[in-house]
Design an enzyme around this catalytic site. Sequence first.
Site, PDB file in Angstrom:
ATOM      1  N   ARG A 134       0.829  -1.203   0.000  1.00 59.59           N
ATOM      2  CA  ARG A 134       0.000   0.000   0.000  1.00 59.59           C
ATOM      3  C   ARG A 134       0.870   1.262   0.000  1.00 59.59           C
ATOM      4  O   ARG A 134       0.455   2.305  -0.490  1.00 59.59           O
ATOM      5  CB  ARG A 134      -0.952   0.006   1.211  1.00 59.59           C
ATOM      6  CG  ARG A 134      -2.087   1.029   1.053  1.00 59.59           C
ATOM      7  CD  ARG A 134      -3.122   0.965   2.165  1.00 59.59           C
ATOM      8  NE  ARG A 134      -2.652   1.491   3.416  1.00 59.59           N
ATOM      9  CZ  ARG A 134      -2.505   0.792   4.542  1.00 59.59           C
ATOM     10  NH1 ARG A 134      -2.817  -0.499   4.577  1.00 59.59           N
ATOM     11  NH2 ARG A 134      -2.047   1.348   5.631  1.00 59.59           N
ATOM     12  N   TYR A 189     -15.129  16.388 -17.328  1.00 55.69           N
ATOM     13  CA  TYR A 189     -15.484  14.985 -17.426  1.00 55.69           C
ATOM     14  C   TYR A 189     -16.683  14.732 -16.507  1.00 55.69           C
ATOM     15  O   TYR A 189     -16.709  15.209 -15.364  1.00 55.69           O
ATOM     16  CB  TYR A 189     -14.265  14.158 -16.992  1.00 55.69           C
ATOM     17  CG  TYR A 189     -14.435  12.690 -17.164  1.00 55.69           C
ATOM     18  CD1 TYR A 189     -14.480  12.112 -18.431  1.00 55.69           C
ATOM     19  CD2 TYR A 189     -14.541  11.858 -16.057  1.00 55.69           C
ATOM     20  CE1 TYR A 189     -14.635  10.749 -18.583  1.00 55.69           C
ATOM     21  CE2 TYR A 189     -14.695  10.491 -16.218  1.00 55.69           C
ATOM     22  CZ  TYR A 189     -14.735   9.943 -17.481  1.00 55.69           C
ATOM     23  OH  TYR A 189     -14.881   8.594 -17.631  1.00 55.69           O
ATOM     24  N   ASP A 244      -6.568  18.520 -14.613  1.00 53.05           N
ATOM     25  CA  ASP A 244      -6.729  17.218 -15.263  1.00 53.05           C
ATOM     26  C   ASP A 244      -6.117  17.346 -16.664  1.00 53.05           C
ATOM     27  O   ASP A 244      -6.676  18.006 -17.531  1.00 53.05           O
ATOM     28  CB  ASP A 244      -8.223  16.860 -15.324  1.00 53.05           C
ATOM     29  CG  ASP A 244      -8.468  15.481 -15.943  1.00 53.05           C
ATOM     30  OD1 ASP A 244      -7.605  14.994 -16.705  1.00 53.05           O
ATOM     31  OD2 ASP A 244      -9.543  14.905 -15.682  1.00 53.05           O
ATOM     32  N   LYS A 251      -6.204   6.408 -20.641  1.00 53.03           N
ATOM     33  CA  LYS A 251      -6.305   7.039 -21.954  1.00 53.03           C
ATOM     34  C   LYS A 251      -4.926   7.070 -22.632  1.00 53.03           C
ATOM     35  O   LYS A 251      -4.388   6.027 -22.920  1.00 53.03           O
ATOM     36  CB  LYS A 251      -6.920   8.432 -21.795  1.00 53.03           C
ATOM     37  CG  LYS A 251      -8.125   8.470 -20.818  1.00 53.03           C
ATOM     38  CD  LYS A 251      -9.344   7.730 -21.320  1.00 53.03           C
ATOM     39  CE  LYS A 251     -10.441   7.555 -20.292  1.00 53.03           C
ATOM     40  NZ  LYS A 251     -10.883   8.733 -19.585  1.00 53.03           N
TER      41      LYS A 251
HETATM   42  C1  LIG Z   1     -11.508   9.063 -18.400  1.00 53.16           C
HETATM   43  C2  LIG Z   1     -11.286  10.367 -17.759  1.00 53.16           C
HETATM   44  C3  LIG Z   1     -11.288  10.486 -16.364  1.00 53.16           C
HETATM   45  C4  LIG Z   1     -11.561   9.310 -15.447  1.00 53.16           C
HETATM   46  O1  LIG Z   1     -10.580   8.336 -15.535  1.00 53.16           O
HETATM   47  P1  LIG Z   1     -10.863   6.774 -15.242  1.00 53.16           P
HETATM   48  O2  LIG Z   1      -9.529   6.151 -15.533  1.00 53.16           O
HETATM   49  O3  LIG Z   1     -11.956   6.324 -16.146  1.00 53.16           O
HETATM   50  O4  LIG Z   1     -11.254   6.663 -13.812  1.00 53.16           O
HETATM   51  C5  LIG Z   1     -11.050  11.732 -15.813  1.00 53.16           C
HETATM   52  N1  LIG Z   1     -10.827  12.814 -16.588  1.00 53.16           N
HETATM   53  C6  LIG Z   1     -10.821  12.740 -17.932  1.00 53.16           C
HETATM   54  C7  LIG Z   1     -10.564  13.965 -18.729  1.00 53.16           C
HETATM   55  C8  LIG Z   1     -11.056  11.519 -18.561  1.00 53.16           C
HETATM   56  O5  LIG Z   1     -11.076  11.453 -19.900  1.00 53.16           O
END
Ligand SMILES: *Cc1c(COP(=O)(O)O)cnc(C)c1O
Length: 392
Positions: free
Chosen positions: A55, A109, A182, A207
């Site tokens: 962890r 998102y 983000d 992504k």
């Molecule tokens: C997909 C995405 C998320 C969330 O990520 P997960 O891996 O699905 O939890 C957050 N912000 C953006 C811009 C995303 O495209």
Amino acid sequence: MKIESKTVHWGDRRKAGNFTPVTTPIYTAASYVYESMDQLDRVFALEESGPSYARYDNPTRSALEELVRELESGAGAIACASGMIGIHTALLAALLDRPKRVVAANMMYGATTGLLMNVLGPMGVETAHVDPCDLTAFEAALTEAKTGAVIVETIANPLLRVPALDKIAALCRAADVPLIVDNTFATPLLVRPLELGASMVCHSATKYLAGHGDVLGGVIVADQANYDALRTLSRTIGPVMGPFESYLTLRGIKTLALRIERQCANACKVASWLATHPRAERTFFPGDPKHPDSETIARLFPPNRFGGLVSFELKGAGRAEVFRFMEKLKMVVRATSLGDVHTLILYPAMASHRDLSPKHRERLGIRDNLMRISVGIEAVEDIVADLDQALS
Ligand SMILES: *Cc1c(COP(=O)(O)O)cnc(C)c1O
């Protein structure tokens, strides 16, 4: 070393005994032993680096964290089990000893908006939603009440607006409020928010970073001032990525620069082709010279790189016509997600922005004929041909 070389080399090749593996192995151990109890004591006290319990640290995960920390110019990174738990952990770390109020971009998102409204809201965190491209409104929201954190996306979902991160960061620094960005859509190849003054950067590693549609993961990178709180929180609640996913993400990032180069070039061609297509009502692409944020884009993005995402509206279409168009596609994959090697298409009204009411979507300018394409690394002729046959 240039960032393209770092993606290939950083984090890897740590000495293991009297040899050095060229790629980091998948360590599955839950705990670790040391020659002496004194040494283990120093590891527990964070005076000596090394894993003690999964962890806290894992060598495969640490290699990935070291790589992404370097790519984003941070002081430290935590790789997480999903992008969302990364965003949640970053917000918790920021709000722990600060006022329980967040200023958030109004275009984000869907799950991030859901986290603020349905999870943090009922726990007493107030959120002000502001247009991130309206600096005056942003500054007003930041100063009208004591704020604990600001959160925005580098390229806003799904209309691909680009807020002036450098100016937002300056406002946040002046107000002494941590800015969380983000950076999933842009990746550190296009924009490095910490270099512009942000405090923490979050990624959905699902992504572009992992890039092959086979990992769920996230990464948080923080500056020195925020990393300690983040690390302590992470060691307590354990939002961390497992060793297998860490390995796949580390492997994926080795080709990130190549993939981004190809995806950006392909997206430029797809966007300019769509822009003149009679069935496309409006196209949204950061490389469009008439983009409302073109000045910011020119200032923040490298030349001729605008990301791999293109959104467009199908002229006169409702949900049924959009469905029919999407079902006609033969190569382009109709699936949620983005940033994969294959081209993906998503319908925001049904997927990423499903939980918003039609009125709320309308207010944000997300119409029922809008689709978002994540352009892949295929031959661009094939991508265009598939879209063309489905549009005809
Ligand atoms: C997909 C995405 C998320 C969330 O990520 P997960 O891996 O699905 O939890 C957050 N912000 C953006 C811009 C995303 O495209």
